[in-house]
Design an enzyme around this catalytic site. Structure first.
Site, PDB file in Angstrom:
ATOM      1  N   SER A  39       6.291  -1.749  -6.036  1.00  0.00           N
ATOM      2  CA  SER A  39       6.344  -2.490  -7.289  1.00  0.00           C
ATOM      3  C   SER A  39       5.239  -3.528  -7.295  1.00  0.00           C
ATOM      4  O   SER A  39       4.528  -3.704  -6.301  1.00  0.00           O
ATOM      5  CB  SER A  39       7.686  -3.198  -7.428  1.00  0.00           C
ATOM      6  OG  SER A  39       7.733  -4.277  -6.508  1.00  0.00           O
ATOM      7  N   LYS A  40       5.132  -4.218  -8.422  1.00  0.00           N
ATOM      8  CA  LYS A  40       4.089  -5.250  -8.560  1.00  0.00           C
ATOM      9  C   LYS A  40       4.195  -6.280  -7.435  1.00  0.00           C
ATOM     10  O   LYS A  40       3.204  -6.821  -6.972  1.00  0.00           O
ATOM     11  CB  LYS A  40       4.234  -5.961  -9.905  1.00  0.00           C
ATOM     12  CG  LYS A  40       3.734  -5.126 -11.060  1.00  0.00           C
ATOM     13  CD  LYS A  40       3.101  -5.996 -12.132  1.00  0.00           C
ATOM     14  CE  LYS A  40       2.569  -5.162 -13.276  1.00  0.00           C
ATOM     15  NZ  LYS A  40       3.502  -5.019 -14.392  1.00  0.00           N
ATOM     16  N   ARG A  41       5.431  -6.511  -7.032  1.00  0.00           N
ATOM     17  CA  ARG A  41       5.669  -7.491  -5.979  1.00  0.00           C
ATOM     18  C   ARG A  41       4.896  -7.147  -4.693  1.00  0.00           C
ATOM     19  O   ARG A  41       4.521  -8.010  -3.918  1.00  0.00           O
ATOM     20  CB  ARG A  41       7.170  -7.517  -5.696  1.00  0.00           C
ATOM     21  CG  ARG A  41       7.679  -8.611  -4.800  1.00  0.00           C
ATOM     22  CD  ARG A  41       9.207  -8.588  -4.804  1.00  0.00           C
ATOM     23  NE  ARG A  41       9.726  -7.247  -4.496  1.00  0.00           N
ATOM     24  CZ  ARG A  41       9.824  -6.741  -3.283  1.00  0.00           C
ATOM     25  NH1 ARG A  41       9.428  -7.430  -2.248  1.00  0.00           N
ATOM     26  NH2 ARG A  41      10.311  -5.519  -3.103  1.00  0.00           N
ATOM     27  N   GLY A  96       2.014  -6.107  -4.544  1.00  0.00           N
ATOM     28  CA  GLY A  96       0.572  -6.216  -4.734  1.00  0.00           C
ATOM     29  C   GLY A  96       0.071  -5.054  -5.547  1.00  0.00           C
ATOM     30  O   GLY A  96       0.767  -4.565  -6.420  1.00  0.00           O
TER      31      GLY A  96
END
Ligand code: GLU
Length: 466
Positions: free
Chosen positions: A242-244, A246
């Site tokens: 996920s975006k988390r 990176g």
């Protein structure tokens, strides 16, 4: 003669080309190149609200950067809507599909009843065997597939093996919406059938669709492709990427300074293996690629491995190609290099390559070659130039000035000077390096002095001698 494989990558242009999509594209491309088959690119832009021209560009650019060339023209799914409708009409005429006049309210009520009764929510086939009467005339309707209701549908998957679905679990899916627009499920099957796709290799998130799509293929009498559903890519912690975690977009990896060859090797290994081999250049990958060695379980991102791989390919890449990579990278940042800068970069490239894991690092280490004149010191270089170091630098200058301006001669002169002065070479070399490059570390100092030339070097050194 057996038919050559036809593969396709079919992204929806609703965002960037993400790392999972790039891996799907790569696996399709590798198989096509391995077999001498065809690799097609189809933009699935049927979702008009979410599809954007920017996303199309991002996908095409991402594919191009990754070096995944497709055969023939890009096709756009939305443009084929009349053909999709034609197939739905044919199925209707053949009694393999039917019109459903259920209103949105009726369907909501149906689902609520199912929910209340603890049953799975799915279309109950209320119009399957019913003829429209005069009450329905002019009323909106959708076209649904008359799917098989008993038995099972088996997806023979080259990655996951046989995956079975109870037909009783699959409802009669919509093919045409009430406004006449085709659904994604219809469009994808018709497009694949029309271009003769032999292998559908895509993300595991499409596995459930495969069972329904198979039923539609059978109703159409089209050839069944070979399916392969690729397990997901997880973050380093094992949770869904996920975006988390990176970077998700391929572009982000480009901008962090990874080489396309690195990305191809890295994404290949993310879900495919050949013994313990980690370094698999693309030419080798094309030779080896097969479906049997695709892993069944989710792969994990490992950024350290990515860095190491990139360092490897940076070192392996020809100097001239690396100069081209750097130039292209800088061009994206609207920077250009002078002729002199390019020549210096090329000469220093063997040393620069040894020290960098990414293009960003390599460029940072090469900045001192790009412009002329005294350097601005970074914090670490500044520490190397307190007053006594500047004095040591000044004291060493005459010895350097008196010698030939070549790497070995300069080094010999510096050594002779430090020996005579009774100081360590580093006490002179470190301030020299800081003044010459503005940094505390650089490619070999004496080589760099020679590379920059007498005049330019002395301008830089004198600026901090005193
Ligand atoms: N357009 C779909 C997606 O982007 C892929 C469909 C397919 O490969 O069959 O997820």
């Amino acid at each position: 003669m057996s038919q050559k494989p036809v593969l396709r990558f079919a992204p929806s242009p609703t965002g960037m080309l993400h790392i999972g999509g790039a891996r799907t594209a790569l696996f399709n491309w590798l198989y096509a190149r391995h077999t001498g088959g065809t690799f097609l690119l189809r933009i699935e832009d049927t979702d008009r609200e979410r599809s954007t021209p920017e996303a199309v560009d991002a996908i095409l650019n991402g594919m191009t950067w990754m070096g995944l060339d497709w055969d023939g023209e890009v096709t756009y799914q939305f443009a084929r809507a009349p053909r999709h409708r034609e197939v739905a009409e044919k199925l209707l005429a053949e009694g393999k599909a039917y019109r459903c006049y259920a209103t949105a309210e009726e369907l909501t009520a149906m689902r609520e009843e199912q929910k209340a009764a603890g049953k799975p929510m799915r279309y109950d086939g209320r119009w399957r065997d019913r003829q429209a009467g005069s009450a329905e005339e002019g009323k909106p309707s959708v076209v649904r597939l008359k799917a098989r209701q008993t038995g099972e549908t088996i997806v023979h998957d080259v990655v996951l093996g046989d995956v079975r679905f109870e037909n009783s679990q699959l409802d009669d899916m919509v093919l045409l919406r009430s406004d006449g627009t085709p659904t994604y499920m219809l469009a994808v099957v018709v497009d694949d059938a029309d271009i003769g796709v032999t292998h559908v290799i895509r993300g595991a998130d499409h596995l459930n669709n495969a069972a329904r799509q198979l039923q539609l293929i059978e109703a159409m009498g089209a050839a069944i492709p070979t399916y392969g559903h690729l397990p997901l890519i997880n973050g380093p912690d094992g949770a869904k990427l996920s975006k988390r975690h990176g970077a998700l977009a391929v572009e982000a990896y480009r901008d962090m300074g990874y080489l396309p060859e690195t990305m191809r090797n890295y994404l290949l290994r993310l879900g495919w293996s050949h013994g313990d081999d980690e370094i698999i250049p693309t030419a080798q990958a094309i030779e080896w690629f097969n479906f049997e060695s695709i892993g069944k379980s989710a792969a994990r991102m490992d950024y350290k491995k990515l860095d190491n791989l990139n360092g490897h390919y940076i070192r392996e890449t020809a100097d001239a190609t690396m100069v081209a990579e750097v130039t292209a990278f800088l061009a994206r940042e609207k920077r250009t290099l002078s002729m002199t800068a390019r020549q210096r970069l090329e000469t220093a490239m063997p040393s620069l390559k040894e020290r960098a894991k990414t293009l960003v690092e390599l460029i940072a280490g090469a900045e001192f070659l790009f412009t002329d004149g005294p350097r601005t010191l970074d914090a670490a270089a500044d520490k190397l130039l307190p007053p006594e170091a500047r004095a040591a630098l000044a004291a060493a200058l005459p010895a350097l000035e008196a010698t030939d301006w070549t790497g070995p001669a300069l080094e010999a002169a510096a050594r002779a000077h430090t020996e005579a002065a009774g100081v360590k070479l580093g006490q002179v070399a470190q301030p020299l390096r800081a003044a010459l490059t503005g940094k505390a570390s650089s490619p070999p100092l004496f080589e760099m002095l020679a590379l920059l030339g007498r005049e330019e070097s002395l301008i830089r050194l004198r600026a901090y001698a005193g």
